[in-house]
Each structure stands twice: as C-alpha cells, then as structure tokens.
Design a protein around this motif. Structure first.
Motif, PDB file in Angstrom:
ATOM      1  N   SER A  25       4.437  -0.927  -8.966  1.00 23.57           N
ATOM      2  CA  SER A  25       3.604   0.044  -8.263  1.00 23.57           C
ATOM      3  C   SER A  25       2.256  -0.482  -7.764  1.00 23.57           C
ATOM      4  O   SER A  25       1.448   0.289  -7.261  1.00 23.57           O
TER       5      SER A  25
ATOM      6  N   MET B 206       0.548  -2.690  -4.959  1.00 24.20           N
ATOM      7  CA  MET B 206       0.769  -3.389  -3.695  1.00 24.20           C
ATOM      8  C   MET B 206       0.031  -4.732  -3.698  1.00 24.20           C
ATOM      9  O   MET B 206       0.519  -5.721  -3.175  1.00 24.20           O
TER      10      MET B 206
ATOM     11  N   PHE C  15       6.213  -5.168  -5.444  1.00 25.14           N
ATOM     12  CA  PHE C  15       5.843  -3.789  -5.130  1.00 25.14           C
ATOM     13  C   PHE C  15       7.036  -3.060  -4.519  1.00 25.14           C
ATOM     14  O   PHE C  15       7.613  -3.491  -3.522  1.00 25.14           O
TER      15      PHE C  15
ATOM     16  N   PHE D 105       1.256   4.966  -9.782  1.00 26.10           N
ATOM     17  CA  PHE D 105       0.604   4.225  -8.699  1.00 26.10           C
ATOM     18  C   PHE D 105      -0.901   4.402  -8.834  1.00 26.10           C
ATOM     19  O   PHE D 105      -1.417   5.494  -8.610  1.00 26.10           O
TER      20      PHE D 105
ATOM     21  N   GLN E 215      -5.207   2.769  -4.705  1.00 22.86           N
ATOM     22  CA  GLN E 215      -5.079   1.516  -3.958  1.00 22.86           C
ATOM     23  C   GLN E 215      -4.843   1.830  -2.488  1.00 22.86           C
ATOM     24  O   GLN E 215      -4.512   2.955  -2.128  1.00 22.86           O
TER      25      GLN E 215
ATOM     26  N   ALA F  12      -2.425   1.873  -0.032  1.00 20.11           N
ATOM     27  CA  ALA F  12      -0.965   1.816   0.020  1.00 20.11           C
ATOM     28  C   ALA F  12      -0.430   2.043   1.426  1.00 20.11           C
ATOM     29  O   ALA F  12       0.730   2.378   1.616  1.00 20.11           O
TER      30      ALA F  12
ATOM     31  N   PHE G  68       4.035   5.059   3.245  1.00 20.31           N
ATOM     32  CA  PHE G  68       4.213   5.045   1.798  1.00 20.31           C
ATOM     33  C   PHE G  68       5.385   5.937   1.402  1.00 20.31           C
ATOM     34  O   PHE G  68       6.224   5.554   0.576  1.00 20.31           O
TER      35      PHE G  68
END
Length: 198
Positions: A93, A95, A114, A143, A146, A148, A154
C-alpha cells in the motif's frame, strides 16, 4: 457483568483491539500478577477468554511479511470462534517509501510492490489463510497519507488489485487521504467485493 453485556450485543458483532499485550489490562483481562514482559507471547490466550474480546488485529504483519507458522501459532492459542484481522504488509500500500530512517536506502524511492496482487497473494493472503484458516476474519490494506495519483486512477488501480486477489477472503481497505473517498472508490470496493474500514 461482561458476559451479560456480551449477550446484549448484536449477533456477529465482535469487539477487539489492535494488540493483546497491554500491561494496563492487568486485573481486567489478565491476572493481577501478569508479567508485562511476557504479554506479547503469552497474553493472547487470556485476551481471547474475555467475554467482550472476540477479535484482534495483527499489526506486526504491517512491518514485515509473516510466515504461516506464525499465524498458526496464534490460532492455536484461541477458541474456534475467535477471529483475527491481519494488517497487510505495507509494501502492498505504499506507492513510494517515506523519507524515514526505517526505510534506509529505499527512502523516497518508488515501490514496485505497490498494489501488486501477486506479491500480496504470496506474502500476505497465502500465509494468513494457511495459518489461520476459518479464524481469519479479514485482511486489511491500510493506505497511509501519500500522493496516490488522481482519485479516479487510484480507484481503477485498487479495483484491478482487489479483483486479482484470491477469492473467499474478506478484504478491507483503509485510506487516509480524504480526496480518495469518492464514488469511484466506493464503486471499486463494491465491484471487487471488498469493504471500507473506518
């Protein structure tokens, strides 16, 4: 008193925590003389006997993949109706690895694992299912905050990841970026048969 309260709860509702080794529970969950240094290895059986504690999260698995034998050792310590939530290894989870000393030379680098369903199957799902069997309630993919990508990208990646995982396991997803909580995210979970963790 705790047993009476348990009888009032809805059928199928399980209460639990993310650890079974809290020294402050001496005299409540454990005996008054319980040695705090032994709770990580020996506290689970006492925890599982408390009338209100029917589940627990295995948090250690977030930091490193754990083998089936570890999960089996936990399973052997609890009754048949007890359930575990396994937190998936963070490589599933993240990235990009955070800029934190814990990540050593990987700090700031992209993470090839990821949302890699093959890795998650081999490192997380397989050992959890093999070791816990029917005592596995769910696997949680957490997660952290971040970058993402866009919410729609996503959601698409998440759906692709979840639908390629082995069937027969409940998958839960916890996201900590408010902007990712979209109808596309909800649709990805529903379409893949996963659930949102609040």
């Amino acid at each position: 008193e705790h047993r009476a309260l348990r009888e009032q709860l809805a059928a199928g509702l399980r209460l639990g925590t993310m650890s079974w080794s809290f020294p402050g529970w001496r005299g409540v969950v454990y005996g008054d003389g319980a040695d705090p240094k032994l709770l990580a290895n020996a506290g689970l059986t006492a925890y599982s006997k408390h009338p209100l504690l029917g589940t627990v999260e295995i948090d250690r698995s977030f930091y490193e993949p754990l083998p089936a034998r570890y999960f089996a050792s936990l399973s052997a310590q609890v009754p048949s109706d007890f359930r575990f939530l396994v937190k998936a290894h963070e490589d599933c989870s993240l990235m990009r690895f955070p800029r934190h000393a814990r990540y050593g030379k990987k700090q700031g680098e992209g993470n090839a694992r990821f949302l890699d369903a093959s890795y998650a199957t081999d490192a997380v799902v397989g050992p959890s299912v093999e070791g816990l069997g029917s005592k596995l309630a769910a696997i949680l993919f957490q997660f952290p905050p971040q970058d993402a990508g866009t919410p729609s990208a996503f959601a698409d990646q998440l759906f692709d990841f979840l639908q390629r995982l082995p069937r027969g396991v409940t998958y839960a997803v916890e996201i900590r970026n408010a902007e990712l909580l979209t109808p596309a995210y909800a649709s990805a979970l529903a379409s893949a048969g996963a659930v949102h963790a609040h």
